[in-house]
Design a protein around this motif. Sequence first.
Motif, short mmCIF file in Angstrom:
data_model
loop_
_atom_site.label_atom_id
_atom_site.label_comp_id
_atom_site.label_asym_id
_atom_site.label_seq_id
_atom_site.Cartn_x
_atom_site.Cartn_y
_atom_site.Cartn_z
N UNK A 103 0.96 -1.20 0.05
CA UNK A 103 0.19 -0.03 -0.06
C UNK A 103 1.02 1.21 0.06
N UNK A 104 1.88 1.17 0.85
CA UNK A 104 2.72 2.50 1.15
C UNK A 104 3.56 2.52 -0.32
N UNK A 105 4.02 1.76 -0.80
CA UNK A 105 4.67 1.63 -2.24
C UNK A 105 3.89 2.42 -3.33
N UNK A 106 2.66 1.70 -3.42
CA UNK A 106 1.77 2.14 -4.47
C UNK A 106 1.37 3.45 -4.35
N UNK A 107 0.92 4.02 -3.11
CA UNK A 107 0.61 5.54 -2.85
C UNK A 107 1.64 6.40 -3.37
N UNK A 108 2.80 5.95 -3.15
CA UNK A 108 4.09 7.03 -3.47
C UNK A 108 4.42 6.91 -5.04
N UNK A 135 -10.04 5.74 -4.21
CA UNK A 135 -10.65 5.60 -2.85
C UNK A 135 -10.80 4.35 -1.85
N UNK A 136 -10.90 3.23 -2.39
CA UNK A 136 -10.57 1.98 -1.64
C UNK A 136 -9.13 1.86 -1.34
N UNK A 137 -8.10 2.49 -1.85
CA UNK A 137 -6.82 2.19 -1.56
C UNK A 137 -6.32 3.24 -0.63
N UNK A 138 -7.11 4.62 -0.65
CA UNK A 138 -6.90 5.51 0.39
C UNK A 138 -7.47 4.88 1.78
N UNK A 144 -8.60 -5.73 -4.93
CA UNK A 144 -9.64 -4.68 -5.66
C UNK A 144 -9.00 -3.51 -5.86
N UNK A 145 -8.08 -3.10 -4.91
CA UNK A 145 -7.65 -1.53 -5.01
C UNK A 145 -6.81 -1.39 -6.07
N UNK A 146 -5.99 -2.63 -6.41
CA UNK A 146 -4.85 -2.43 -7.63
C UNK A 146 -5.47 -2.79 -9.03
N UNK A 147 -6.79 -3.37 -9.04
CA UNK A 147 -7.18 -3.77 -10.51
C UNK A 147 -7.45 -2.45 -11.26
#
Length: 741
Positions: free
Chosen positions: A362-367, A454-457, A484-487
């Motif tokens: 999650x942290x890496x994807x957000x950045x 939104x789901x990732x956040x 689901x957030x990555x799709x």
Amino acid sequence: MAAPDDDIATEILPSGTAPGDPVTAMAAAGASLIGRTLGKLTILEQLGQGGSGEVYRAEQSQLGRSAVIKVLRREIANVPNRVERFLREAKLASRLDHPYAAHVYAFGAEPDGVLWIAMEHVRGATLDELIAQRGALHPAVFAPLFGRLCEVVHSAHELGIVHRDIKGSNVMVIERAGQLLPKLLDFGIAKSDGGAPSPGVENSELTGHGATLGSPHYMSPEQWTSPGDVDARADIYALGVLAYRAVAGVLPFQGVARLELANAHLELAPAPLPASVAPALAEVILRALAKHPDARWQTALELGEAVRRTIGGAAPETVPILDPTVRDLWVRSSPQPIADAVAHLAASATTVEMDAALREVVAITCRWLAVIALAQLNDEDSTPELREKARGVVGRDHGGPWLSLARSIAAHIETRGVGASTTTAPALRAPLDNAPSCMTVPIPELRAALDTTGPLEALADRLDDRERPRTAADLSADVRAVAEALRPLEPLLAYTLVVGRAGAAESWQGARRRNRERVVVWGAPLPDGEVALLDVAGAVVVKLSPLVQVRSPLPSAEPELFLLWRSARGQARLVAAPWGFERDDDAAAQKLAMLTTEDADTQADASDDASPYPGLAAYGVADAQRFVGREREIEALANRLVRAPLIAVLGPSGAGKSSFIHAGVMARLAEQYELITMRPGRHPLHVLAALPPIGADTEDTGSIVDRLRALGERAPRGRVVVIDQLEELVTLCTDVDERRR
């Protein structure tokens, strides 16, 4: 339902049969069936092929239900008894109505000769995949899963069905409510003992004289010599092989040549199970592998119950399973930091490890999303809204503010009217002379992708709350949520992350590998070390340096990809995730400063004229802002701590060791570690136990250890104990026992 694996069921046909060219047939059949409707199901894509047919993914549009369709290969339809055997698979599987068996939805024969079976589309990993990713399963995890598998096999036996091809690739593992559940697949060579045979055809005729059916590593001795006469105890043997592999990580006859497997199963004893397997469990498994059927467990239910008894009351730790479709795509096609983190998540063997890996993803994807957006900005793009969002990430490890910044930037890029690729703003990003001049937005898909985050956040917010108790059900829900957030972000995977190397470029897409793929860049070559994204035509669409850099974290170490992670102490901190190496970079800090500062922010302040040398005493943590000039040494020590549990800082008296540790290293480590400092003195154990964060009984070393461990679990990377004047353990402490403890 997974595509068939390499260990397909083997059929040694009687002489004179010719199965044809399966590769050519697969391509031809696949091309003709895509888009066709069989029954109420429309075929969407081909997944692979098995011993007797191709496997497709299909959808029943009326119900919105996904299914797997198995179609008999045309070139073998004329092999004696093969059509009957195929139809029998459908009938046998449809008779078995069990929650741990893949359900059959429909089957049929088309006018043009196409024979098909539609089954439940099981979304999970095969047991083979699970073992390959995590290694041997802990008995407390394996026993409940295996017991459930034995239940469905026993139910099949009660209906007179002998599977004859139980193996790891025919057992899907799904995770529900914190429990691992099996799904038994593929009755393609099953045998009916008590049920009615297909009209006009006897079971012995279906097997045929001279035919051997099964998967060699799992076939019982009698299955090699008399396949038409096997009973339910052949499945018991296969379950024994499966259990052996699950707890040992290897097959009983691992490494035996395929042509010698028959003799191994008939004559040789399996290799001893590892010492880590409890003797009681080993005894249960080896009994299932007895050469003579009468010496084995006589029912699958007995075998499952025996395995369960060996673990007693041990509570299983169920590790959730990441959706294999998401896993495979992102490990193969995402930028290396994300690919490595997803691979780590999928391979996690404990819930603690998986929870940490989930936070990394999650942290890496957000950045990563924020970096792509930041790299598209120009000098003049600093607006009040963007400045506010950019200041929101300063000193923050939480991924939510980075997503918010990325969304604001993407919206701004779309509304400013001029794309980053057509401007000349070398201060923030070099102009892309080799990109098409008509482009107005370098990455058009970015805005739409960010609108779905939104789901990732929300997931990032949940993971940031470390005070909230997390249950196994919470972890399971979060693993599903990250898939689901990555799709919705998959369109961004069409862009390739590259690094300039010797006039060309190398791909940093997918999980790490030593030999990286060379990539041709359209237009002017990338300078050495320049990091960029290419479109499908090989053109540079955005340059990511210096927000993303490739550097060696340590002397003689392999290069790592460092990604902008946080802004603190006037520096931009880059991290080689998920490994944790760090580096501070002035160029990246300047780019962030362009976005976060205004003219008023840079006006001189008389309070800044204070002397940076307040006295001759050693600097402390409070003096961190004044301690300058040794940033690279501090960075190197912090990176060594990622892999080395013990580091000694040595030097002559007066060299500045205390200042280096307290004002330099500790100030940096405090962002990620729980820190404790002490001097041994005459009674080091008393000093440690009396520290306010510990407050333990001096005589109870176990409680001290437990307290230290608890402190470490509160911090992202654990606990660091800084011992100043370590030599006092010898020079002042005279109690040998206390020194040892």
